[in-house]
Design an enzyme around this catalytic site. Sequence first.
Site, PDB file in Angstrom:
ATOM      1  N   HIS A   1      76.019  56.006  55.838  1.00 37.24           N
ATOM      2  CA  HIS A   1      76.942  56.507  55.514  1.00 37.24           C
ATOM      3  C   HIS A   1      77.088  56.621  53.808  1.00 37.24           C
ATOM      4  CE1 HIS A   1      79.875  56.316  58.915  1.00 37.24           C
ATOM      5  NE2 HIS A   1      79.050  55.560  59.259  1.00 37.24           N
ATOM      6  N   SER A  19      79.846  65.851  64.038  1.00 36.57           N
ATOM      7  CA  SER A  19      79.996  64.198  63.629  1.00 36.57           C
ATOM      8  C   SER A  19      79.289  63.504  64.462  1.00 36.57           C
ATOM      9  CB  SER A  19      81.523  64.036  63.593  1.00 36.57           C
ATOM     10  OG  SER A  19      82.043  63.739  65.022  1.00 36.57           O
ATOM     11  N   GLY A  20      78.895  63.593  65.515  1.00 38.44           N
ATOM     12  CA  GLY A  20      78.079  62.879  66.374  1.00 38.44           C
ATOM     13  C   GLY A  20      79.090  61.846  67.153  1.00 38.44           C
ATOM     14  N   ASP A  53      52.920  76.573  52.080  1.00 35.05           N
ATOM     15  CA  ASP A  53      52.969  76.859  53.515  1.00 35.05           C
ATOM     16  C   ASP A  53      53.276  78.316  54.005  1.00 35.05           C
ATOM     17  OD1 ASP A  53      52.937  76.113  56.078  1.00 35.05           O
ATOM     18  OD2 ASP A  53      54.813  75.319  56.267  1.00 35.05           O
ATOM     19  N   LYS A 111      50.436  72.410  47.659  1.00 36.39           N
ATOM     20  CA  LYS A 111      49.677  73.073  48.795  1.00 36.39           C
ATOM     21  C   LYS A 111      50.973  73.930  49.588  1.00 36.39           C
ATOM     22  CE  LYS A 111      46.938  72.855  52.833  1.00 36.39           C
ATOM     23  NZ  LYS A 111      47.594  74.280  53.641  1.00 36.39           N
TER      24      LYS A 111
END
Length: 829
Positions: free
Chosen positions: A647, A700-701, A252, A250
Amino acid sequence: MPLQAYRQMRDFKTTPEPRGRRSRKRGNSFVIQKHAATRLHYDLRLEMDGVLKSWAVTRGPSLVAGEKRLAVHVEDHPLDYGDFEGTIPKGDYGGGTVIIWDRGRWSPIGDAAKGYAKGHLEFELEGDKLHGRWHLVRMQEKPRDKRENWLLIKADDAFARPKSAPDILTEQPLSVKSGRDIPEVASQAAPTKSRRKPAIPKPEETDPAALDPSGLKGAKKAPLPDFIAPMLAMLASSAPTGGRWLHEIKFDGYRLQARIDNGQVRLLTRSGLDWTAKFGKRIADALQALPLQEAILDGELVVETDAGASDFSALQADLAEGRADRFRFYVFDLMHLDGFDLRHLALVERKALLEQILTEAPEPLRYSSHFDESGAMVLRHACRIGLEGILSKLRDGPYRSGRDKGWIKSKCSARQEFVIGGFTPSAATPGAIGSLVLGVHDAGGLHHVGRVGTGFSNRVATDLFARLEGMQMPDSPFADRLTAQQAANVRFVRPELVAEVEFRAWTADGHLRHAAFRGLREDKPAAEITREVAAPAKPIPTKRKVTLTHPDRLYWPEEGVTKEMLADYYAAVWRHIAPFVIDRPLALLRCPEGITGPKFFQKHAWKGINPRIVMVSDPKDPKDPLLSIHDLDGLMALVQSAALEIHPWGASLQDWERPDMITMDLDPGEGVGWDQIIDAAREVRQRLTDAGLTAFVKTSGGKGLHVVAPLKPHATWPEVKAFTKAMADAMARDTPDRYVSTIAKAKRKGRILIDYLRNQRGATAVAAYSTRARPGAAVSTPVAWEELGPKIGPDHFTVKTLPTRLAALGPDPWDGFRAAAVPLRVSKR
């Protein structure tokens, strides 16, 4: 005569095998089919001279270098056979079940024709399961031999395994095409007649005479219509099963009907609007070049992301920018051809003609192929890779305008169109909308279903505000009276615009829950928008199967983020994170009591591990399995197991020894400013570019940035490590007051560590879109290079804010990541 032996051995009235013909084109495909006939064996087929040269390998291929496997040379097969998977009836030649065990490309070492004639083919395989160098050697003929006997031998290279390693035949027994095993395919075998494709010839070069539909039963002589109202699908909560159905992806995008009349092309919406000019000349020119005089084609115009999924938001962004180079027009039906109405033909006959027409079509045109496997399996795989869902169609069904049970749509998430009946202004940005007030039509008029307040980019929010301001009306367009809370701050508008919205569920009182705006649907009239109700059935496979115990446990206490909120986050970003975490060895940071409790960094199994977390054998250390996941349920199992950081290795399970990405971690020492980290990232990018690689960046957060470059698996771990170490050392040597390449903290004050050690075997780096087990619930987030600046820091995006960012984005910042992969050029000393 090519393939004469193949055809003489088979009765195509009973076997579902393709009749096929020799191809004039030249390719280098290979396939290995697992064949449960009188004896189980594996058929190796190499594309040569327009056919598949074939050998029956009695015990299957071995990855042990030098181990010989008997390969009996059999008749040439047509190229179509490379896609065959099914059951050959008992009593027929080769009776039994066939699955596609492996497939890909092969490359001869030396002259293939000479090697084949001489009886020694040396080649490389690049398949889903098999890789590296192989030998096919013809044995000396003996008087009693009825056929040519060859030997299949694995060469001694990086892909060879020791005798003590697991046998790949038992380790990976399933089909690479359908994910099924022999018994599952055998149990779903349909009567031959229902599974066969129509006997319409497939010339290798499209011949207009071969496309003449006059001889097909059901084709009626008729003038070219101005427009044919499209056939529409009924919604179901699961895909239909059985041999009567075929299944398509399907899309989009925008549903379009292409009308071709002696070189004049028009692209018409589902309501008959002419949108030819909206999409530029490329699509129309390609349609004009097709080998026909007049036709009406049904298809969908899309923009695809790097993962291969069509994305309506990306399509709208390209239209807003006037960009047309990414448009693709997938064609899935043919209703009229050169003076004949084809709507009464069976779907498979219409598609067979359509496939011929599109064989040599230019790039923006694509044939929408279909799957013969079970609908549930096709839907499951579509949902796993982030597609919207599938369409199931009756094989022998005609084309009927309007909504019809001959077409069934099954979706991976709740998503439909709604009428905009009002809006609220943004409290933060003047001249922008804050939310849209939505409704659907029913017997009593326009029914209110709630609001959508996320998913708008700044540009979309201001454009919508300007447009809706001019459509205001004094009274509510909704038939039901809104409560004071529902009507608060609402400016009512004429109910003429249609919004496409993705949402998690309906509430008990019929309102939307967790809705996100996806775009305007100007191809659909507001009067036709009703609530889509699926027929009762089993839940769609994307719903969470992993049970969350203690779902209200706080993983990030100060931010109020619970286990269930983390599961909802990963479900929302699944299609973005999947390419970076599935089918890779993983290391996890587990925090069973949340970030304030004990933390465990784990690479191996623990007691009571969830079965959705898969154990995989490291070829170099098979006694101590590593962790991996294969799907969304695996990711949910990580959430249940309190894995707050994921990780992965920089290599996949398909190729442990050759990484498919480089990660350079920029880790700032004390006193380093954010602008310095950005400068360092840009320098790494330039050095990677100079080496012929494409660099992407993510936060990197934590404290820094990660610069990531995709690779085609070619260089080994030692080669990649040497390359990245040389780059890090060069930066430290060229600018010693800014960079260091040694891990010693004493040398890092005021400098940035260029950490290259993520690029060695067994090392890991936090995945794109993974959360971090630190205060703030930050996420390692891909960003565009031009986004880097003081407004976005290393921990800027969080579990709570990132889904909204993704919903509001136009192009994905990492779109094109995999397509940009090239082999690392390794200098030979």
